[in-house]
Design a protein around this motif. Structure first.
Motif, PDB file in Angstrom:
ATOM      1  N   LYS A  40      30.318 -36.457  41.119  1.00 25.12           N
ATOM      2  CA  LYS A  40      30.826 -36.027  39.813  1.00 25.12           C
ATOM      3  C   LYS A  40      29.858 -35.060  39.131  1.00 25.12           C
ATOM      4  CE  LYS A  40      33.587 -40.160  38.938  1.00 25.12           C
ATOM      5  NZ  LYS A  40      33.734 -41.358  38.084  1.00 25.12           N
ATOM      6  N   GLU A  41      28.849 -34.597  39.894  1.00 23.84           N
ATOM      7  CA  GLU A  41      27.874 -33.607  39.423  1.00 23.84           C
ATOM      8  C   GLU A  41      27.098 -34.088  38.201  1.00 23.84           C
ATOM      9  OE1 GLU A  41      27.276 -30.895  41.225  1.00 23.84           O
ATOM     10  OE2 GLU A  41      28.965 -31.188  42.573  1.00 23.84           O
ATOM     11  N   LYS A  42      26.791 -35.354  38.154  1.00 28.24           N
ATOM     12  CA  LYS A  42      26.064 -35.909  37.009  1.00 28.24           C
ATOM     13  C   LYS A  42      24.589 -36.117  37.314  1.00 28.24           C
ATOM     14  CE  LYS A  42      30.026 -38.061  34.880  1.00 28.24           C
ATOM     15  NZ  LYS A  42      30.596 -39.280  34.333  1.00 28.24           N
ATOM     16  N   GLY A  43      24.119 -35.638  38.423  1.00 28.28           N
ATOM     17  CA  GLY A  43      22.705 -35.786  38.743  1.00 28.28           C
ATOM     18  C   GLY A  43      22.465 -35.848  40.230  1.00 28.28           C
ATOM     19  N   PRO A  44      21.228 -36.139  40.602  1.00 26.25           N
ATOM     20  CA  PRO A  44      20.885 -36.189  42.026  1.00 26.25           C
ATOM     21  C   PRO A  44      21.440 -37.444  42.687  1.00 26.25           C
ATOM     22  CG  PRO A  44      19.035 -36.908  40.721  1.00 26.25           C
ATOM     23  CD  PRO A  44      20.089 -36.450  39.747  1.00 26.25           C
ATOM     24  N   LEU A  45      21.414 -37.458  43.989  1.00 24.29           N
ATOM     25  CA  LEU A  45      21.781 -38.646  44.744  1.00 24.29           C
ATOM     26  C   LEU A  45      20.536 -39.514  44.846  1.00 24.29           C
ATOM     27  CD1 LEU A  45      23.890 -40.188  46.377  1.00 24.29           C
ATOM     28  CD2 LEU A  45      23.133 -38.919  48.398  1.00 24.29           C
ATOM     29  N   ALA A  46      20.600 -40.705  44.278  1.00 25.18           N
ATOM     30  CA  ALA A  46      19.429 -41.584  44.256  1.00 25.18           C
ATOM     31  C   ALA A  46      19.851 -43.035  44.464  1.00 25.18           C
ATOM     32  CB  ALA A  46      18.696 -41.434  42.930  1.00 25.18           C
ATOM     33  N   PHE A  47      19.130 -43.715  45.339  1.00 25.67           N
ATOM     34  CA  PHE A  47      19.379 -45.114  45.654  1.00 25.67           C
ATOM     35  C   PHE A  47      18.104 -45.917  45.464  1.00 25.67           C
ATOM     36  CE2 PHE A  47      21.698 -42.532  48.861  1.00 25.67           C
ATOM     37  CZ  PHE A  47      23.003 -42.858  48.546  1.00 25.67           C
ATOM     38  N   THR A  48      18.250 -47.197  45.160  1.00 26.07           N
ATOM     39  CA  THR A  48      17.134 -48.138  45.127  1.00 26.07           C
ATOM     40  C   THR A  48      17.478 -49.297  46.050  1.00 26.07           C
ATOM     41  OG1 THR A  48      16.647 -47.608  42.820  1.00 26.07           O
ATOM     42  CG2 THR A  48      15.745 -49.659  43.672  1.00 26.07           C
ATOM     43  N   PHE A  49      16.538 -49.649  46.928  1.00 23.87           N
ATOM     44  CA  PHE A  49      16.726 -50.766  47.846  1.00 23.87           C
ATOM     45  C   PHE A  49      15.547 -51.721  47.720  1.00 23.87           C
ATOM     46  CE2 PHE A  49      18.821 -47.115  49.850  1.00 23.87           C
ATOM     47  CZ  PHE A  49      20.089 -47.628  50.089  1.00 23.87           C
ATOM     48  N   ASP A  50      15.810 -53.008  47.847  1.00 19.56           N
ATOM     49  CA  ASP A  50      14.756 -54.017  47.816  1.00 19.56           C
ATOM     50  C   ASP A  50      14.493 -54.481  49.239  1.00 19.56           C
ATOM     51  OD1 ASP A  50      12.994 -56.066  47.340  1.00 19.56           O
ATOM     52  OD2 ASP A  50      14.209 -57.017  45.795  1.00 19.56           O
ATOM     53  N   ALA A  51      13.271 -54.263  49.708  1.00 16.16           N
ATOM     54  CA  ALA A  51      12.884 -54.714  51.037  1.00 16.16           C
ATOM     55  C   ALA A  51      12.162 -56.060  50.942  1.00 16.16           C
ATOM     56  CB  ALA A  51      12.002 -53.668  51.713  1.00 16.16           C
ATOM     57  N   PHE A  58      12.824 -46.197  47.108  1.00 16.07           N
ATOM     58  CA  PHE A  58      13.736 -45.324  46.388  1.00 16.07           C
ATOM     59  C   PHE A  58      14.054 -44.125  47.270  1.00 16.07           C
ATOM     60  CE2 PHE A  58      10.812 -47.475  43.594  1.00 16.07           C
ATOM     61  CZ  PHE A  58      11.662 -48.113  42.708  1.00 16.07           C
ATOM     62  N   VAL A  59      15.312 -43.779  47.348  1.00 17.89           N
ATOM     63  CA  VAL A  59      15.766 -42.646  48.154  1.00 17.89           C
ATOM     64  C   VAL A  59      16.356 -41.619  47.195  1.00 17.89           C
ATOM     65  CG1 VAL A  59      17.351 -41.900  49.963  1.00 17.89           C
ATOM     66  CG2 VAL A  59      16.266 -44.165  50.115  1.00 17.89           C
ATOM     67  N   ILE A  68      11.728 -40.441  50.305  1.00 18.47           N
ATOM     68  CA  ILE A  68      11.693 -41.890  50.174  1.00 18.47           C
ATOM     69  C   ILE A  68      10.329 -42.255  49.607  1.00 18.47           C
ATOM     70  CG2 ILE A  68      11.800 -44.113  51.373  1.00 18.47           C
ATOM     71  CD1 ILE A  68      13.523 -42.574  53.504  1.00 18.47           C
ATOM     72  N   SER A  69      10.336 -42.994  48.525  1.00 16.76           N
ATOM     73  CA  SER A  69       9.074 -43.426  47.921  1.00 16.76           C
ATOM     74  C   SER A  69       9.093 -44.943  47.746  1.00 16.76           C
ATOM     75  CB  SER A  69       8.835 -42.718  46.586  1.00 16.76           C
ATOM     76  OG  SER A  69       9.904 -42.947  45.704  1.00 16.76           O
ATOM     77  N   SER A  79       3.204 -43.967  51.056  1.00 18.29           N
ATOM     78  CA  SER A  79       4.098 -44.386  49.976  1.00 18.29           C
ATOM     79  C   SER A  79       5.183 -43.368  49.653  1.00 18.29           C
ATOM     80  CB  SER A  79       3.300 -44.717  48.716  1.00 18.29           C
ATOM     81  OG  SER A  79       2.665 -43.564  48.227  1.00 18.29           O
ATOM     82  N   CYS A  80       5.094 -42.168  50.230  1.00 17.60           N
ATOM     83  CA  CYS A  80       6.116 -41.151  50.006  1.00 17.60           C
ATOM     84  C   CYS A  80       6.382 -40.432  51.326  1.00 17.60           C
ATOM     85  CB  CYS A  80       5.649 -40.161  48.944  1.00 17.60           C
ATOM     86  SG  CYS A  80       6.944 -39.059  48.400  1.00 17.60           S
ATOM     87  N   ILE A  81       7.640 -40.394  51.719  1.00 16.82           N
ATOM     88  CA  ILE A  81       8.034 -39.815  52.998  1.00 16.82           C
ATOM     89  C   ILE A  81       9.091 -38.757  52.736  1.00 16.82           C
ATOM     90  CG2 ILE A  81       9.074 -40.322  55.252  1.00 16.82           C
ATOM     91  CD1 ILE A  81       8.239 -43.336  54.590  1.00 16.82           C
ATOM     92  N   ARG A  82       8.925 -37.601  53.350  1.00 17.95           N
ATOM     93  CA  ARG A  82       9.919 -36.528  53.236  1.00 17.95           C
ATOM     94  C   ARG A  82      10.672 -36.421  54.558  1.00 17.95           C
ATOM     95  NH1 ARG A  82       9.267 -30.840  50.583  1.00 17.95           N
ATOM     96  NH2 ARG A  82      11.205 -29.889  51.258  1.00 17.95           N
TER      97      ARG A  82
END
Length: 143
Positions: A40-51, A58-59, A68-69, A79-82
């Motif tokens: 809906k063009e309201k921002g970036p694609l971002a996910f949070t997952f609990d490991a 965070f993706v 991924i951080s 702690s940060c992967i591209r």
């Protein structure tokens, strides 16, 4: 991106990154909500997952790559992967595919905070917006 859910866990795979995600967040609904937000063009694609043990990850995905951080990760150097070449379009399409593929498993093996009808409705809402957001006929990807 999302593996088959089993007893409250799913494997998140993005490029060469692979990590288990727990039922402590509502992975299928949260992912669909994030995709809808992006489409809906309201921002970036971002996910949070609990490991759980290692912490949360965070993706964030753009039109060119994915970052991924980690929060609570033991090794600050990792702690940060591209992940080059894996973009937001690919992740949205993979989410749609993986939720459809494992629909019954999401509804039977996950946290019961949603019904199959609710999950199906959210998935159909996202799918109905995809042709406007991105011309699917031009996508060649391997799911």
């Amino acid at each position: 991106m999302l593996g088959k859910p089993e007893v409250g866990w799913t494997k998140v795979t993005i490029g060469e990154f692979e990590q288990d995600a727990s039922y402590t967040t509502c992975v299928p609904m949260d992912c669909l909500e994030a995709c809808l937000h992006r489409v809906k063009e309201k921002g970036p694609l971002a996910f949070t997952f609990d490991a759980e043990g290692p912490g949360r990850f965070f993706v964030t995905s753009t039109s060119s790559d994915t970052i991924i951080s980690w929060e609570y990760w033991e090794d600050p150097d990792d702690s940060c992967i591209r992940i080059d070449g894996v973009n937001d379009v690919r992740l949205v399409l993979e989410i749609v595919h993986d939720i459809e593929l494992y629909m019954d498993d999401w509804c039977n093996e996950w946290d019961f905070s949603f019904t199959k009808e609710e999950l199906t409705h959210k998935l159909e809402e996202l799918k109905s917006l995809l042709p406007e957001w991105y011309p699917l006929r031009n996508i060649s990807h391997n799911l």
